[in-house]
Scaffold this motif. Structure first.
Motif, PDB file in Angstrom:
ATOM      1  N   GLY A  56     -11.600   1.931 -54.054  1.00 21.53           N
ATOM      2  CA  GLY A  56     -10.771   0.889 -53.462  1.00 21.53           C
ATOM      3  C   GLY A  56      -9.573   1.482 -52.742  1.00 21.53           C
ATOM      4  O   GLY A  56      -9.005   2.483 -53.186  1.00 21.53           O
ATOM      5  N   HIS A  57      -9.171   0.867 -51.628  1.00 20.82           N
ATOM      6  CA  HIS A  57      -8.111   1.433 -50.784  1.00 20.82           C
ATOM      7  C   HIS A  57      -6.744   1.503 -51.474  1.00 20.82           C
ATOM      8  O   HIS A  57      -5.860   2.222 -51.032  1.00 20.82           O
ATOM      9  CB  HIS A  57      -8.011   0.665 -49.460  1.00 20.82           C
ATOM     10  CG  HIS A  57      -7.351  -0.671 -49.556  1.00 20.82           C
ATOM     11  ND1 HIS A  57      -7.945  -1.759 -50.139  1.00 20.82           N
ATOM     12  CD2 HIS A  57      -6.132  -1.081 -49.144  1.00 20.82           C
ATOM     13  CE1 HIS A  57      -7.131  -2.794 -50.087  1.00 20.82           C
ATOM     14  NE2 HIS A  57      -6.020  -2.417 -49.488  1.00 20.82           N
ATOM     15  N   ARG A  58      -6.577   0.783 -52.567  1.00 17.63           N
ATOM     16  CA  ARG A  58      -5.316   0.831 -53.310  1.00 17.63           C
ATOM     17  C   ARG A  58      -5.464   1.588 -54.634  1.00 17.63           C
ATOM     18  O   ARG A  58      -4.567   1.560 -55.468  1.00 17.63           O
ATOM     19  CB  ARG A  58      -4.799  -0.583 -53.566  1.00 17.63           C
ATOM     20  CG  ARG A  58      -4.327  -1.262 -52.289  1.00 17.63           C
ATOM     21  CD  ARG A  58      -3.686  -2.567 -52.580  1.00 17.63           C
ATOM     22  NE  ARG A  58      -4.736  -3.531 -52.950  1.00 17.63           N
ATOM     23  CZ  ARG A  58      -4.539  -4.817 -53.093  1.00 17.63           C
ATOM     24  NH1 ARG A  58      -3.355  -5.329 -52.941  1.00 17.63           N
ATOM     25  NH2 ARG A  58      -5.532  -5.612 -53.418  1.00 17.63           N
ATOM     26  N   SER A  59      -6.575   2.282 -54.800  1.00 21.90           N
ATOM     27  CA  SER A  59      -6.826   2.997 -56.046  1.00 21.90           C
ATOM     28  C   SER A  59      -5.808   4.108 -56.286  1.00 21.90           C
ATOM     29  O   SER A  59      -5.439   4.844 -55.369  1.00 21.90           O
ATOM     30  CB  SER A  59      -8.231   3.606 -56.029  1.00 21.90           C
ATOM     31  OG  SER A  59      -8.402   4.466 -57.133  1.00 21.90           O
ATOM     32  N   ARG A  60      -5.386   4.259 -57.508  1.00 19.43           N
ATOM     33  CA  ARG A  60      -4.478   5.328 -57.901  1.00 19.43           C
ATOM     34  C   ARG A  60      -5.116   6.704 -57.669  1.00 19.43           C
ATOM     35  O   ARG A  60      -4.417   7.700 -57.485  1.00 19.43           O
ATOM     36  CB  ARG A  60      -4.107   5.143 -59.366  1.00 19.43           C
ATOM     37  CG  ARG A  60      -3.001   6.029 -59.835  1.00 19.43           C
ATOM     38  CD  ARG A  60      -2.495   5.548 -61.194  1.00 19.43           C
ATOM     39  NE  ARG A  60      -1.373   6.332 -61.624  1.00 19.43           N
ATOM     40  CZ  ARG A  60      -0.114   6.080 -61.310  1.00 19.43           C
ATOM     41  NH1 ARG A  60       0.172   5.036 -60.553  1.00 19.43           N
ATOM     42  NH2 ARG A  60       0.858   6.851 -61.749  1.00 19.43           N
ATOM     43  N   MET A  61      -6.451   6.758 -57.667  1.00 16.62           N
ATOM     44  CA  MET A  61      -7.156   8.019 -57.446  1.00 16.62           C
ATOM     45  C   MET A  61      -6.781   8.644 -56.104  1.00 16.62           C
ATOM     46  O   MET A  61      -6.716   9.871 -55.989  1.00 16.62           O
ATOM     47  CB  MET A  61      -8.676   7.811 -57.531  1.00 16.62           C
ATOM     48  CG  MET A  61      -9.171   7.497 -58.930  1.00 16.62           C
ATOM     49  SD  MET A  61     -10.961   7.192 -58.973  1.00 16.62           S
ATOM     50  CE  MET A  61     -11.000   5.450 -58.575  1.00 16.62           C
TER      51      MET A  61
END
Length: 151
Positions: A56-61
């Motif tokens: 996802g574009h907001r992932s912490r990764m």
């Protein structure tokens, strides 16, 4: 005890990672420095040295990889557990050709190890099912896997 398999994906893992596969993706948390583990399934091995993951574009990764590129992908099965370590980078923000906002993280494989504990084997690989609209899930999965192949 971990046993080194090599510096690239063996043929069996390469074949399995050519399609959607449940893996654990470990990054170093950008704020705490602690390990962070996420389950992901949008994974694609472009070749024996390159694995792409859609998140996802907001992932912490994403922030974690940008701050510290060392990662581990853990794959459970067939018969054993593999730890694939390497260096990651965010290659596409957003990932083109997908109806939702995703990013592509590309991992350059450095080491593959068999990390299964002594005297045991995996009797059954993890099985999961999507819990939302099956038709929508299948369509999205096809889009994401095609985009990962093209990335």
């Amino acid at each position: 005890m971990a046993e080194s398999i090599g510096k690239q994906l063996p043929e069996l893992l390469l074949r399995k990672l050519k399609k959607e596969q449940y893996v654990l993706f470990a990054t170093v948390d950008q704020e705490t420095g602690a390990p962070q583990v996420n389950a992901v399934s949008w994974v694609y091995a472009a070749d024996e040295k390159t694995i792409r993951i859609a998140v996802g574009h907001r992932s912490r990764m994403i922030g974690n990889v940008k701050a510290q590129p060392h990662v581990t992908i853990t794959m459970i099965g067939p018969e054993t557990t593999h730890a694939i370590t390497g260096r990651a980078r965010v290659t596409h923000e957003p990932l083109e050709g997908v109806t939702i906002k995703l990013a592509c993280i590309e991992v350059e494989v450095e080491t593959v190890r068999d990390v299964m504990f002594y005297g045991a084997k995996i009797a059954q690989e993890p099985i999961y099912e999507k819990t939302y609209d099956k038709e929508a899930a299948d369509k999205l999965d096809r889009q994401v896997m095609a985009a990962l192949q093209e990335a």
